[in-house]
Each structure stands twice: as structure tokens, then as C-alpha cells.
Scaffold this motif. Structure first.
Motif, PDB file in Angstrom:
ATOM      1  N   LEU A 370       1.411   5.982  -5.926  1.00 44.73           N
ATOM      2  CA  LEU A 370       0.587   5.025  -5.196  1.00 44.73           C
ATOM      3  C   LEU A 370      -0.792   5.026  -5.836  1.00 44.73           C
ATOM      4  O   LEU A 370      -1.448   6.068  -5.902  1.00 44.73           O
ATOM      5  CB  LEU A 370       0.496   5.390  -3.706  1.00 44.73           C
ATOM      6  CG  LEU A 370       1.797   5.271  -2.909  1.00 44.73           C
ATOM      7  CD1 LEU A 370       1.577   5.728  -1.468  1.00 44.73           C
ATOM      8  CD2 LEU A 370       2.326   3.841  -2.928  1.00 44.73           C
ATOM      9  N   HIS A 381      -5.482  -1.012  -2.005  1.00 44.50           N
ATOM     10  CA  HIS A 381      -5.091   0.379  -1.853  1.00 44.50           C
ATOM     11  C   HIS A 381      -3.571   0.547  -1.900  1.00 44.50           C
ATOM     12  O   HIS A 381      -2.813  -0.336  -1.506  1.00 44.50           O
ATOM     13  CB  HIS A 381      -5.615   0.931  -0.526  1.00 44.50           C
ATOM     14  CG  HIS A 381      -7.113   0.993  -0.434  1.00 44.50           C
ATOM     15  ND1 HIS A 381      -7.855   1.971  -1.051  1.00 44.50           N
ATOM     16  CD2 HIS A 381      -8.008   0.175   0.195  1.00 44.50           C
ATOM     17  CE1 HIS A 381      -9.145   1.780  -0.800  1.00 44.50           C
ATOM     18  NE2 HIS A 381      -9.259   0.683  -0.049  1.00 44.50           N
ATOM     19  N   SER A 382      -3.153   1.700  -2.379  1.00 49.58           N
ATOM     20  CA  SER A 382      -1.753   2.150  -2.313  1.00 49.58           C
ATOM     21  C   SER A 382      -0.773   1.147  -2.905  1.00 49.58           C
ATOM     22  O   SER A 382       0.242   0.803  -2.294  1.00 49.58           O
ATOM     23  CB  SER A 382      -1.367   2.459  -0.854  1.00 49.58           C
ATOM     24  OG  SER A 382      -2.197   3.470  -0.326  1.00 49.58           O
TER      25      SER A 382
END
Length: 463
Positions: A370, A381-382
Motif C-alpha cells: 500500500l 492514500h493506500s
């Protein structure tokens, strides 16, 4: 009562005068045209639909006429509507001609509707509607007579060209794609991904507008389908089997059967556990076909405005890349059947929902990271970076990575943290992410400075 004046489909006979039939529409074809043999230079138009008035009886209705009449009649009702067919011609079925391409029915007859003699209207009698509506959830074939998706995959090309019944849940609904044929006819195509407790993704292709309109109303991961007489074909491009909806197909949405109820429960549990999100594949679109460039903020804005899957390119930095953490956090082993993370020392999958939990463990090992993607407008994000894309990005295999020293892994990490990258990404709306966005990296390489400057200038002009 008005409902008592209707003739049951099971009692229809060609000798009836002015029959009047009520039924719920369980299938409907697109309007088609053919050259009129009697009037050279003109076309005749036709479409068919199938109505049901009891658990065991349903019949095909065909209408012929001019453009205005047929298109007007077709547009006046949809699958799931209750209709009244007045004064149709009751004729014997001809399995070698038109009925060859219509759904298989238990009736010996079919109904013919013409503008001069017949009428089709929406039913307004509530007692009749209440009686007919539950029939839409009863499959037209034996509810236990179906192939699982694993059966289709296992039989492979031996099923090529056959018509079979399928019970499956809806995983996702693709975008509508329009095209023009070589003879200038316009067409459309939509692909639905199906799944059950044996296979996590299987394609169902819809070509007709009527079928497409039906599937567009379905809720992914919350809908089960009994598909009667789906056509099975071998797709050489995918090197696998596909199903398609045709003029003989009847789709029953959320069937009222024990088998469908069990599958619905499985689908709900699999969706809530995240099992269905584990096998997103990056090859949905060729990289050279992805041309739209976005900033991070534009990606987030596009998802908010239209929460559908899309593809794009972003020139960004990878701001989080934990290559120097423990190897178990970088390289993971997953069950090949359900994609849950497992340990190689286990004899079988530990996921209680796995369709192969009672079988020997079949697993695959690869990079499973991730990462965060950042530019001057924000951060995604991720985002998921998995094998085989991760190998291409990092320039090493999992075996080579495990042999690197801590310093070498740190150096590999900073190679990307310090450089702006050209990242091809698949964006998926996600209710599990706080931002509502989940990214799947399809390709990542250090960007050419000249290319970055050119695209950033273009982006600024769009703002």
C-alpha cells in the motif's frame, strides 16, 4: 372482477375469439427491422416479449408493423411491467422459424399482435397486479438446473456455443460502450462481472438495449440472477469462457428459491469481509489506451462527481513506500481461490468463506504493498501496488528482493521517493476508504522531465 375476464395462458387455443390475457413481462427484445417483401424499398418492424400469468405458464408475444407503431408499442412498457394483451392471434409455434430465436415456453402457442386488430396496455387492476408481481422472481427453468461458474470453467471449450442456465451474483457492472459496425449499424455492449462461491469473477456480456437497461438497475454485490439460456462461448482474446445474453435468454432477478437465498447470503458475507475487493485485476484497459492526465485533487473531485471506475495518469511522487519494513509486510501469500492472506505452512485456507476451504491450499506469493501518491494538490492514500506490476516497477523479483540487505532496500525506496513518477492508475470508488477513493497502480516509472513539464502546463490551462 376484471381479473376474472382474462384467459389463462394455459387455456389459450387458436379457436378462441377475441382473447384477453394479463401477464407480467419477464423478457423483451429490441426492435428490429427487415425489408418488406410486399412493399419494395420499405421496412417492416418487429419485437417480441414474454409474459407470465402463473408459476408454470408463460408465452411469447410477437408484434409486427410500421416504424411508428412498433417503436411506440415497445417504448410503452418494460420488463417487470404487468400488461394486458387484447385480441392477439393465437397461433401454433414454429420451432424451425421465429420461435427458434425466442425463449422456450411450456405453451404450444405464441401470440401475434398487430396494430389493426390488437392492443397492448399497462394493467391498472391492482388485484391482478398483486397476483402477477411475485411471478417475476420465479425462474422459468427448474431452479436446481443450473451450472455453477466453476462448472463452466471446468468444462471449458466443450461448452462453446451451448445454451445453459446460470445462477450467480452480480459483482460489478461495466460502462456502456457504443460502436459502429462495418455496415454502419450502431450497436452497444455492456459487461457484467458475475461471481458465486466457486469463482470470484466471470463475464456476462449484454448486447441488446433491453438487457442493458435491465442490468443497469441492478445493485452489485446485492443481486442474484438466474439466467436461463445464456449462450456460452470461448473468448480467444481472454483465453477463457464467457456468457452472453441473447434473444432466448430470460433473466430472473433475485429468484425466490432456496439456492438463490444461499448464494445471496454468501454474496453479502463475501462483500462485507472484503473478499471481493482482493482480486481487482489491472488489465481492464491497455496502458496505451490510458491517456487522461489528472492531478490528485482532480481524481478526488471526479470520484465525488461520478462514483464510477476510471483510468488515468498522474505525475506524482510516491510519498510512502515501506520497502524497508519486514519482508512479511512487503511480500504476502494469498489463497488462489478467495485471495485471503494465508501462511504457507497451513494445509488449507483459514477463511471460513473460501469455496476451497476443505481442499488442499492453493496459493500464490507476490509483492503486496500500500503506497501513497502525492503531488502539489494532495495525496492519494493506500494505493495498491501488487505483482506483477510491482516487479516491473521495482526492477526485481520477490526472490531477489528477499536477498537484498536493509541498506539496499532503503536505497530502492528513496529512488522513488525523490523522483517524480509517471503513474498509470485505476481509480475505484470505495466506501471503506475515508477519502472514498481506492487506487490500483497499473504501471509506475520515473517520469521524463520534458513530458512532466508539457502535461503540467496543459493541466494549468484546464484549471
Amino acid at each position: 372482477m376484471a381479473s376474472q375476464t382474462f384467459i389463462a395462458i394455459s387455456e389459450l387455443h387458436p379457436n378462441f375469439s377475441h382473447p384477453k390475457v394479463a401477464g407480467i413481462v419477464i423478457g423483451k427484445t429490441d426492435v428490429r427491422s427487415f425489408p418488406d417483401r410486399k412493399n419494395i424499398g420499405e421496412d417492416r418492424f418487429t419485437f417480441s416479449f414474454t409474459i407470465k400469468d402463473s408459476p408454470d405458464f408463460f408465452i411469447n408475444v410477437t408484434s409486427w408493423g410500421n416504424d411508428g407503431y412498433i417503436n411506440g408499442l415497445s417504448g410503452s412498457f418494460s420488463t417487470g411491467d404487468c400488461v394486458i394483451v387484447e385480441n392477439p392471434l393465437v397461433t401454433n409455434k414454429d420451432p424451425e422459424k421465429g420461435d427458434k430465436f425466442c425463449p422456450t415456453t411450456p405453451s404450444l402457442y405464441r401470440l401475434l399482435v398487430t396494430e389493426a386488430h390488437s392492443q397492448v396496455s399497462l394493467c391498472a387492476d391492482m388485484d391482478t397486479i398483486d397476483r402477477l408481481l411475485p411471478l417475476i422472481h420465479l425462474p422459468v427453468k427448474d431452479c436446481a438446473d443450473f451450472y455453477s461458474l466453476a462448472d463452466i470453467v471446468a468444462n471449458g471449450q466443450s461448452l462453446d456455443g451451448t445454451m445453459i442456465n446460470i445462477l450467480a451474483a452480480v459483482k460489478s457492472i461495466g460502462a456502456l460502450k457504443s460502436f459502429t459496425t462495418s455496415d454502419s449499424r450502431k450497436g452497444q455492449r455492456m459487461e457484467v462481472k458475475l461471481f458465486d462461491d466457486s469463482v470470484s469473477s466471470f463475464p456476462l456480456v449484454c448486447w441488446d438495449r433491453e438487457a442493458i437497461q435491465l442490468v443497469q438497475t441492478l445493485i452489485p454485490k446485492e443481486t442474484v440472477l438466474f439466467i436461463a439460456d445464456a449462450k456460452i462461448s470461448f473468448d480467444s482474446f481472454r483465453n477463457g469462457m464467457t456468457a452472453s445474453v441473447n434473444s432466448k435468454t430470460i433473466i430472473t432477478v433475485n429468484p425466490d428459491t432456496r439456492e438463490a437465498s444461499l448464494l445471496f447470503s454468501y454474496a453479502k458475507e463475501a462483500s462485507e469481509s472484503g473478499a471481493l475487493d482482493q482480486d481487482e485485476k489491472p488489465e481492464d484497459m491497455p496502458l496505451d489506451a490510458i491517456t487522461d492526465v489528472y492531478t490528485v485533487s482532480q481524481v478526488k473531485q471526479k470520484v465525488q462527481q461520478n462514483p464510477e471506475v476510471f483510468f488515468g495518469i498522474t505525475y506524482s511522487f510516491i510519498s510512502k513506500l515501506d520497502l524497508d519494513s519486514s519482508v512479511s509486510k512487503v511480500i504476502k501469500t494469498r489463497c488462489s481461490r478467495c485471495k485471503f492472506q494465508v501462511t504457507e505452512d497451513k494445509q488449507s485456507c483459514t477463511n471460513l468463506l473460501c469455496p476451497g476451504r476443505d481442499q488442499a491450499l492453493a496459493s500464490s506469493t507476490g509483492f503486496d504493498l500500500l503506497v501513497d501518491i502525492t503531488d502539489h494538490t494532495g495525496t492519494l492514500h493506500s494505493c495498491s501496488l501488487k505483482s506483477p506490476v510491482a516487479e516491473q516497477t521495482l526492477g526485481c523479483s520477490t526472490e531477489e528482493f528477499t536477498s537484498l540487505t536493509d541498506d539496499e532496500r532503503t536505497a530502492m525506496k528513496w529512488k522513488f521517493l525523490l523522483e517524480r513518477c509517471k503513474i498509470h492508475v485505476k481509480i475505484l470508488p470505495s466506501t471503506k476508504m475515508k477519502t472514498g477513493v481506492r487506487g490500483l497502480i497499473l504501471a509506475c516509472s520515473v517520469a521524463d522531465p520534458g513530458e512532466v513539464k508539457q502535461h503540467m502546463s496543459a493541466l494549468l490551462q484546464r484549471l
